[in-house]
Design an enzyme around this catalytic site. Sequence first.
Site, PDB file in Angstrom:
ATOM      1  N   GLY A  49      -7.205   0.638   0.053  1.00  0.00           N
ATOM      2  CA  GLY A  49      -7.516   1.769  -0.831  1.00  0.00           C
ATOM      3  C   GLY A  49      -7.365   3.092  -0.086  1.00  0.00           C
ATOM      4  N   GLY A  50      -6.518   3.073   0.927  1.00  0.00           N
ATOM      5  CA  GLY A  50      -6.423   4.196   1.872  1.00  0.00           C
ATOM      6  C   GLY A  50      -5.926   5.504   1.292  1.00  0.00           C
ATOM      7  N   THR A  51      -5.258   5.481   0.155  1.00  0.00           N
ATOM      8  CA  THR A  51      -4.783   6.761  -0.389  1.00  0.00           C
ATOM      9  C   THR A  51      -5.802   7.394  -1.331  1.00  0.00           C
ATOM     10  OG1 THR A  51      -3.673   5.979  -2.381  1.00  0.00           O
ATOM     11  CG2 THR A  51      -2.399   5.866  -0.336  1.00  0.00           C
TER      12      THR A  51
ATOM     13  N   GLY B 266     -10.963   6.848   0.870  1.00  0.00           N
ATOM     14  CA  GLY B 266     -10.078   6.071   1.744  1.00  0.00           C
ATOM     15  C   GLY B 266      -9.280   6.951   2.690  1.00  0.00           C
TER      16      GLY B 266
ATOM     17  N   ARG C  91       0.371  -1.001  -1.160  1.00  0.00           N
ATOM     18  CA  ARG C  91       0.547  -1.882  -2.328  1.00  0.00           C
ATOM     19  C   ARG C  91       1.871  -1.582  -3.031  1.00  0.00           C
ATOM     20  NH1 ARG C  91      -2.604  -1.149  -6.553  1.00  0.00           N
ATOM     21  NH2 ARG C  91      -3.094   1.014  -6.064  1.00  0.00           N
TER      22      ARG C  91
ATOM     23  N   LYS D 298       1.126   9.097  -3.415  1.00  0.00           N
ATOM     24  CA  LYS D 298       0.544   8.017  -2.606  1.00  0.00           C
ATOM     25  C   LYS D 298       1.488   7.649  -1.466  1.00  0.00           C
ATOM     26  CE  LYS D 298      -2.556   5.621  -5.836  1.00  0.00           C
ATOM     27  NZ  LYS D 298      -3.856   5.680  -5.177  1.00  0.00           N
TER      28      LYS D 298
ATOM     29  N   LYS E 119     -21.230  -4.036  -7.847  1.00  0.00           N
ATOM     30  CA  LYS E 119     -21.314  -4.008  -6.384  1.00  0.00           C
ATOM     31  C   LYS E 119     -22.188  -5.157  -5.878  1.00  0.00           C
ATOM     32  CE  LYS E 119     -19.874   0.740  -5.593  1.00  0.00           C
ATOM     33  NZ  LYS E 119     -20.189   2.137  -5.269  1.00  0.00           N
TER      34      LYS E 119
ATOM     35  N   ARG F  58     -21.396  -8.123  -3.229  1.00  0.00           N
ATOM     36  CA  ARG F  58     -22.293  -8.445  -2.105  1.00  0.00           C
ATOM     37  C   ARG F  58     -22.600  -9.949  -2.064  1.00  0.00           C
ATOM     38  NH1 ARG F  58     -27.166  -4.106  -1.032  1.00  0.00           N
ATOM     39  NH2 ARG F  58     -25.864  -2.267  -0.735  1.00  0.00           N
TER      40      ARG F  58
ATOM     41  N   HIS G 246     -26.617   7.927 -14.145  1.00  0.00           N
ATOM     42  CA  HIS G 246     -26.800   8.079 -12.695  1.00  0.00           C
ATOM     43  C   HIS G 246     -27.570   9.360 -12.392  1.00  0.00           C
ATOM     44  CE1 HIS G 246     -23.064   5.381 -11.716  1.00  0.00           C
ATOM     45  NE2 HIS G 246     -23.982   4.773 -12.427  1.00  0.00           N
TER      46      HIS G 246
HETATM   47  N1  LIG Z   1     -21.522   8.764  -3.569  1.00  0.00           N
HETATM   48  C1  LIG Z   1     -20.674   9.449  -4.283  1.00  0.00           C
HETATM   49  O1  LIG Z   1     -20.925  10.618  -4.649  1.00  0.00           O
HETATM   50  C2  LIG Z   1     -19.378   8.807  -4.650  1.00  0.00           C
HETATM   51  C3  LIG Z   1     -18.388   9.565  -5.259  1.00  0.00           C
HETATM   52  C4  LIG Z   1     -17.166   8.959  -5.516  1.00  0.00           C
HETATM   53  C5  LIG Z   1     -16.959   7.618  -5.181  1.00  0.00           C
HETATM   54  N2  LIG Z   1     -17.957   6.909  -4.609  1.00  0.00           N
HETATM   55  C6  LIG Z   1     -17.748   5.495  -4.238  1.00  0.00           C
HETATM   56  O2  LIG Z   1     -16.738   5.453  -3.244  1.00  0.00           O
HETATM   57  C7  LIG Z   1     -15.908   4.296  -3.442  1.00  0.00           C
HETATM   58  C8  LIG Z   1     -14.448   4.732  -3.492  1.00  0.00           C
HETATM   59  O3  LIG Z   1     -14.232   5.642  -4.561  1.00  0.00           O
HETATM   60  P1  LIG Z   1     -13.033   6.703  -4.558  1.00  0.00           P
HETATM   61  O4  LIG Z   1     -13.444   7.824  -5.426  1.00  0.00           O
HETATM   62  O5  LIG Z   1     -12.634   6.996  -3.157  1.00  0.00           O
HETATM   63  O6  LIG Z   1     -11.903   5.842  -5.291  1.00  0.00           O
HETATM   64  P2  LIG Z   1     -10.498   6.327  -5.900  1.00  0.00           P
HETATM   65  O7  LIG Z   1      -9.971   7.490  -5.130  1.00  0.00           O
HETATM   66  O8  LIG Z   1     -10.625   6.460  -7.383  1.00  0.00           O
HETATM   67  O9  LIG Z   1      -9.590   5.033  -5.640  1.00  0.00           O
HETATM   68  C9  LIG Z   1      -9.542   4.438  -4.363  1.00  0.00           C
HETATM   69  C10 LIG Z   1      -8.428   3.424  -4.291  1.00  0.00           C
HETATM   70  O10 LIG Z   1      -8.680   2.310  -5.124  1.00  0.00           O
HETATM   71  C11 LIG Z   1      -7.464   1.605  -5.197  1.00  0.00           C
HETATM   72  N3  LIG Z   1      -7.245   1.089  -6.540  1.00  0.00           N
HETATM   73  C12 LIG Z   1      -7.550   1.685  -7.717  1.00  0.00           C
HETATM   74  N4  LIG Z   1      -7.145   0.875  -8.731  1.00  0.00           N
HETATM   75  C13 LIG Z   1      -6.600  -0.232  -8.154  1.00  0.00           C
HETATM   76  C14 LIG Z   1      -6.013  -1.428  -8.666  1.00  0.00           C
HETATM   77  N5  LIG Z   1      -5.923  -1.668  -9.969  1.00  0.00           N
HETATM   78  N6  LIG Z   1      -5.553  -2.331  -7.780  1.00  0.00           N
HETATM   79  C15 LIG Z   1      -5.648  -2.125  -6.448  1.00  0.00           C
HETATM   80  N7  LIG Z   1      -6.180  -1.006  -5.912  1.00  0.00           N
HETATM   81  C16 LIG Z   1      -6.646  -0.093  -6.768  1.00  0.00           C
HETATM   82  C17 LIG Z   1      -6.319   2.578  -4.851  1.00  0.00           C
HETATM   83  O11 LIG Z   1      -5.830   2.161  -3.570  1.00  0.00           O
HETATM   84  P3  LIG Z   1      -4.387   2.558  -2.970  1.00  0.00           P
HETATM   85  O12 LIG Z   1      -4.675   3.626  -1.961  1.00  0.00           O
HETATM   86  O13 LIG Z   1      -3.890   1.290  -2.385  1.00  0.00           O
HETATM   87  O14 LIG Z   1      -3.547   3.046  -4.115  1.00  0.00           O
HETATM   88  C18 LIG Z   1      -7.069   3.893  -4.779  1.00  0.00           C
HETATM   89  O15 LIG Z   1      -6.483   4.808  -3.895  1.00  0.00           O
HETATM   90  C19 LIG Z   1     -16.417   3.609  -4.714  1.00  0.00           C
HETATM   91  O16 LIG Z   1     -17.227   2.499  -4.364  1.00  0.00           O
HETATM   92  C20 LIG Z   1     -17.234   4.681  -5.423  1.00  0.00           C
HETATM   93  O17 LIG Z   1     -18.295   4.138  -6.177  1.00  0.00           O
HETATM   94  C21 LIG Z   1     -19.158   7.482  -4.314  1.00  0.00           C
END
Ligand SMILES: NC(=O)c1ccc[n+]([C@@H]2O[C@H](COP(=O)([O-])OP(=O)(O)OC[C@H]3O[C@@H](n4cnc5c(N)ncnc54)[C@H](OP(=O)(O)O)[C@@H]3O)[C@@H](O)[C@H]2O)c1
Length: 244
Positions: free
Chosen positions: A10-12, A16, A35, A44, A138, A142, A202
């Site tokens: 999920g690096g992009t 990530g 991917r 990406k 989640k 776990r 939330h």
């Molecule tokens: N605490 C907070 O305020 C907060 C805020 C936002 C998020 N979070 C948490 O942080 C975590 C990451 O969230 P994020 O916002 O960084 O996520 P994001 O940018 O929406 O997505 C992260 C990655 O998920 C992968 N992905 C999405 N759909 C996919 C699919 N169908 N198949 C395979 N890979 C897929 C993609 O990976 P690729 O790079 O391979 O394309 C994408 O870059 C989550 O658990 C979220 O709940 C917390």
Amino acid sequence: MGKSKVLVVGGTGYIGRRIVKASLAEGHETYVLQRPEIGLDIDKLQILLSFKKQGAHLIEGSFNDHKSLVDAVKQVDVVICTMSGVHFRSHNILLQLKLVEAIKEAGNVKRFLPSEFGMDPARMGHALEPGRVTFDEKMVVRKAIEEANIPFTYVIANCFAGYFVGNLSQLGRLTPPKDKVYLYGDGNVKGFDLAGQVGVGHFYHIFYEGCLTNFEIGEGSEEASKLYPQVEYTRMDDYMKIYV
Ligand SMILES: NC(=O)c1ccc[n+]([C@@H]2O[C@H](COP(=O)([O-])OP(=O)(O)OC[C@H]3O[C@@H](n4cnc5c(N)ncnc54)[C@H](OP(=O)(O)O)[C@@H]3O)[C@@H](O)[C@H]2O)c1
């Protein structure tokens, strides 16, 4: 601190990208899953190529190809997954079950960090519908990790500043409101789409119930500022200056 071989899945994505950057900066041998499904998503691809330029290794692999995931995780010691859990973008937390299967089969991974990075789902058993899906899923991941006996670290990040500070914690925007702010009540608000309903639930738990602060951290967990005392924190008023 010892150096590891780290794979970011999920690096992009939003967090990530920052984890890849931090892993490289810490001198870890860093791998990023590439991917094939990203297809023509030029942004990406450009991000992945920039990681490569900075010294990361790109590993091709797909959630639709179990063997490719097993081969990917076999090359590293640590797997960090940052799969999307954000409801207004894409929400795919349960896809990680495939990664858990791959890590279990490969048998070599010393530590797995699943995509958590939010409120502690183990403390959210009472959460409101429909937002509780975030925590329930989640917890499913776990359970699978623990049943497979995979060593894990769960990172409880609470609220990211990028989402919660600039907007003064107002739903539906990321920049500072100029005319009015809402004070949140009991979360019983009508008229939101699903992502909005998830969000407002939330917000209820965070701001009304105080779920981020009304507990002791307890055994088996560590306060991150004690683990990483060298990190310098940004004060809120300094952080807000980027929006001026
Ligand atoms: N605490 C907070 O305020 C907060 C805020 C936002 C998020 N979070 C948490 O942080 C975590 C990451 O969230 P994020 O916002 O960084 O996520 P994001 O940018 O929406 O997505 C992260 C990655 O998920 C992968 N992905 C999405 N759909 C996919 C699919 N169908 N198949 C395979 N890979 C897929 C993609 O990976 P690729 O790079 O391979 O394309 C994408 O870059 C989550 O658990 C979220 O709940 C917390």
